[in-house]
Design a protein around this motif. Structure first.
Motif, short mmCIF file in Angstrom:
data_model
loop_
_atom_site.label_atom_id
_atom_site.label_comp_id
_atom_site.label_asym_id
_atom_site.label_seq_id
_atom_site.Cartn_x
_atom_site.Cartn_y
_atom_site.Cartn_z
N SER A 69 0.83 -1.20 0.00
CA SER A 69 0.00 0.00 0.00
C SER A 69 0.86 1.25 0.00
CB SER A 69 -0.93 0.01 1.21
OG SER A 69 -0.19 0.12 2.40
N VAL A 70 0.25 2.33 -0.45
CA VAL A 70 0.78 3.68 -0.35
C VAL A 70 -0.39 4.51 0.15
CG1 VAL A 70 1.76 5.65 -1.61
CG2 VAL A 70 2.32 3.31 -2.33
N VAL A 71 -0.16 5.29 1.20
CA VAL A 71 -1.29 6.02 1.78
C VAL A 71 -0.95 7.49 2.03
CG1 VAL A 71 -2.24 3.97 2.89
CG2 VAL A 71 -0.71 5.44 4.18
N LEU A 72 -1.98 8.28 2.03
CA LEU A 72 -1.90 9.67 2.43
C LEU A 72 -2.38 9.73 3.88
CD1 LEU A 72 -1.74 12.78 1.86
CD2 LEU A 72 -4.16 12.63 1.26
N GLU A 73 -1.55 10.24 4.76
CA GLU A 73 -1.96 10.37 6.16
C GLU A 73 -2.83 11.60 6.31
OE1 GLU A 73 0.50 9.89 9.55
OE2 GLU A 73 1.92 8.68 8.42
N THR A 74 -4.05 11.41 6.76
CA THR A 74 -4.96 12.52 7.01
C THR A 74 -6.04 12.07 7.99
OG1 THR A 74 -6.45 14.15 6.04
CG2 THR A 74 -6.45 11.98 5.03
N GLU A 75 -6.51 13.00 8.77
CA GLU A 75 -7.64 12.72 9.66
C GLU A 75 -8.95 13.23 9.07
OE1 GLU A 75 -6.74 14.19 13.56
OE2 GLU A 75 -4.97 12.93 13.73
N ILE A 76 -8.87 13.85 7.90
CA ILE A 76 -10.05 14.41 7.25
C ILE A 76 -10.64 13.35 6.32
CG2 ILE A 76 -10.92 16.26 5.78
CD1 ILE A 76 -8.41 17.88 6.76
N VAL A 77 -11.80 12.82 6.68
CA VAL A 77 -12.41 11.72 5.95
C VAL A 77 -12.58 12.04 4.46
CG1 VAL A 77 -14.49 10.30 5.74
CG2 VAL A 77 -13.57 10.81 7.99
N GLY A 78 -12.93 13.25 4.15
CA GLY A 78 -13.15 13.64 2.76
C GLY A 78 -11.89 13.69 1.92
N LYS A 79 -10.72 13.63 2.56
CA LYS A 79 -9.45 13.67 1.83
C LYS A 79 -8.72 12.34 1.82
CE LYS A 79 -8.52 18.57 2.37
NZ LYS A 79 -7.54 19.58 2.80
N ILE A 80 -9.31 11.30 2.38
CA ILE A 80 -8.65 9.99 2.45
C ILE A 80 -8.32 9.49 1.05
CG2 ILE A 80 -8.99 7.54 3.00
CD1 ILE A 80 -10.50 8.47 5.51
N GLN A 81 -7.06 9.07 0.90
CA GLN A 81 -6.59 8.45 -0.33
C GLN A 81 -5.64 7.32 0.05
OE1 GLN A 81 -4.94 12.26 -1.93
NE2 GLN A 81 -5.72 11.41 -3.84
N GLY A 82 -5.73 6.23 -0.66
CA GLY A 82 -4.81 5.13 -0.41
C GLY A 82 -4.81 4.15 -1.56
N LEU A 83 -3.65 3.62 -1.84
CA LEU A 83 -3.48 2.64 -2.91
C LEU A 83 -3.17 1.29 -2.29
CD1 LEU A 83 -3.08 2.22 -6.06
CD2 LEU A 83 -0.64 2.39 -5.56
N GLN A 84 -3.91 0.29 -2.70
CA GLN A 84 -3.59 -1.10 -2.36
C GLN A 84 -3.16 -1.75 -3.66
OE1 GLN A 84 -7.65 -1.35 -0.75
NE2 GLN A 84 -6.73 -2.62 0.86
N PHE A 85 -2.14 -2.61 -3.60
CA PHE A 85 -1.67 -3.22 -4.83
C PHE A 85 -1.18 -4.64 -4.60
CE2 PHE A 85 1.97 -0.89 -3.07
CZ PHE A 85 2.95 -1.88 -3.05
N GLN A 86 -1.06 -5.35 -5.72
CA GLN A 86 -0.43 -6.66 -5.77
C GLN A 86 0.54 -6.62 -6.93
OE1 GLN A 86 -4.09 -8.90 -6.28
NE2 GLN A 86 -3.74 -9.90 -4.30
N GLY A 87 1.57 -7.45 -6.85
CA GLY A 87 2.53 -7.48 -7.94
C GLY A 87 3.54 -8.60 -7.78
N ILE A 88 4.48 -8.58 -8.70
CA ILE A 88 5.56 -9.56 -8.73
C ILE A 88 6.88 -8.80 -8.61
CG2 ILE A 88 6.69 -11.39 -10.07
CD1 ILE A 88 3.77 -12.04 -9.48
N VAL A 89 7.72 -9.20 -7.67
CA VAL A 89 9.01 -8.56 -7.46
C VAL A 89 10.10 -9.38 -8.13
CG1 VAL A 89 10.73 -7.93 -5.73
CG2 VAL A 89 8.33 -7.49 -5.29
N LEU A 90 11.04 -8.67 -8.77
CA LEU A 90 12.17 -9.33 -9.38
C LEU A 90 13.38 -8.40 -9.35
CD1 LEU A 90 12.45 -8.17 -12.65
CD2 LEU A 90 10.23 -9.24 -12.59
N LYS A 91 14.55 -8.98 -9.56
CA LYS A 91 15.78 -8.20 -9.68
C LYS A 91 15.90 -7.76 -11.13
CE LYS A 91 18.62 -7.85 -7.02
NZ LYS A 91 19.46 -7.69 -5.90
N PRO A 92 16.02 -6.46 -11.37
CA PRO A 92 16.10 -5.99 -12.76
C PRO A 92 17.46 -6.30 -13.38
CG PRO A 92 16.38 -4.16 -11.24
CD PRO A 92 16.06 -5.37 -10.40
N GLU A 93 17.46 -6.48 -14.70
CA GLU A 93 18.68 -6.74 -15.46
C GLU A 93 18.67 -5.89 -16.72
OE1 GLU A 93 18.52 -10.92 -16.25
OE2 GLU A 93 19.12 -11.46 -14.22
#
Length: 146
Positions: A69-93
């Motif tokens: 996840s990536v989230v915006l910290e806020t106590e204001i309900v109307g401004k809540i934003q957050g990303l939930q994700f899934q993925g595959i991790v690898l070493k780049p070449e």
């Protein structure tokens, strides 16, 4: 079937932030870590650095499937934003490693003094909750399953 493009609002949110929470698991036990990241839009990948001897790196090498996840910290309900994700991790070449290193060092120049071990996280699913668009409004993207 052509891959649906990720919504530009999801990309804008990802680019606005720089810390993600990464969830890995081994033997049924989940684990989280927080990591600085940059994002390569053209490849749809997060780029981060982590030492090979960390718990999450060992778990990623064993099973590259992760969530986070990536989230915006806020106590204001109307401004809540957050990303939930899934993925595959690898070493780049090759070219991906070169692009990842360039982007990471541009975003975090202090890392030039570190022995960075780069990883990329290829997104397979992303869900952005953005209450600015309406309470509980979600933008969802998923990579085509082949």
């Amino acid at each position: 079937m052509e891959q649906e493009r990720i919504d530009k609002r999801i990309i804008a949110f990802i680019k606005k932030h720089h810390v993600l929470t990464l969830a890995t698991a081994a033997e049924g036990a989940p684990y989280c870590s927080n990591l600085f990241y940059t994002y390569l839009e053209e490849k749809n990948v997060f780029v981060f650095t982590s030492s090979e001897n960390t718990r999450h790196a060992a778990e990623m090498k064993n099973d590259g499937r992760v969530a986070g996840s990536v989230v915006l910290e806020t106590e204001i309900v109307g401004k809540i934003q957050g990303l939930q994700f899934q993925g595959i991790v690898l070493k780049p070449e090759g070219e991906l490693l070169k692009a990842a290193r360039t982007a990471y060092l541009k975003r975090f120049p202090f890392a030039v003094f570190m022995d960075v071990e780069l990883w990329v996280l290829e997104l397979t699913f992303a869900k952005l909750t953005d209450n600015r668009l309406g309470f509980g409004r979600k933008l969802v993207w998923e990579r085509d399953k082949k």
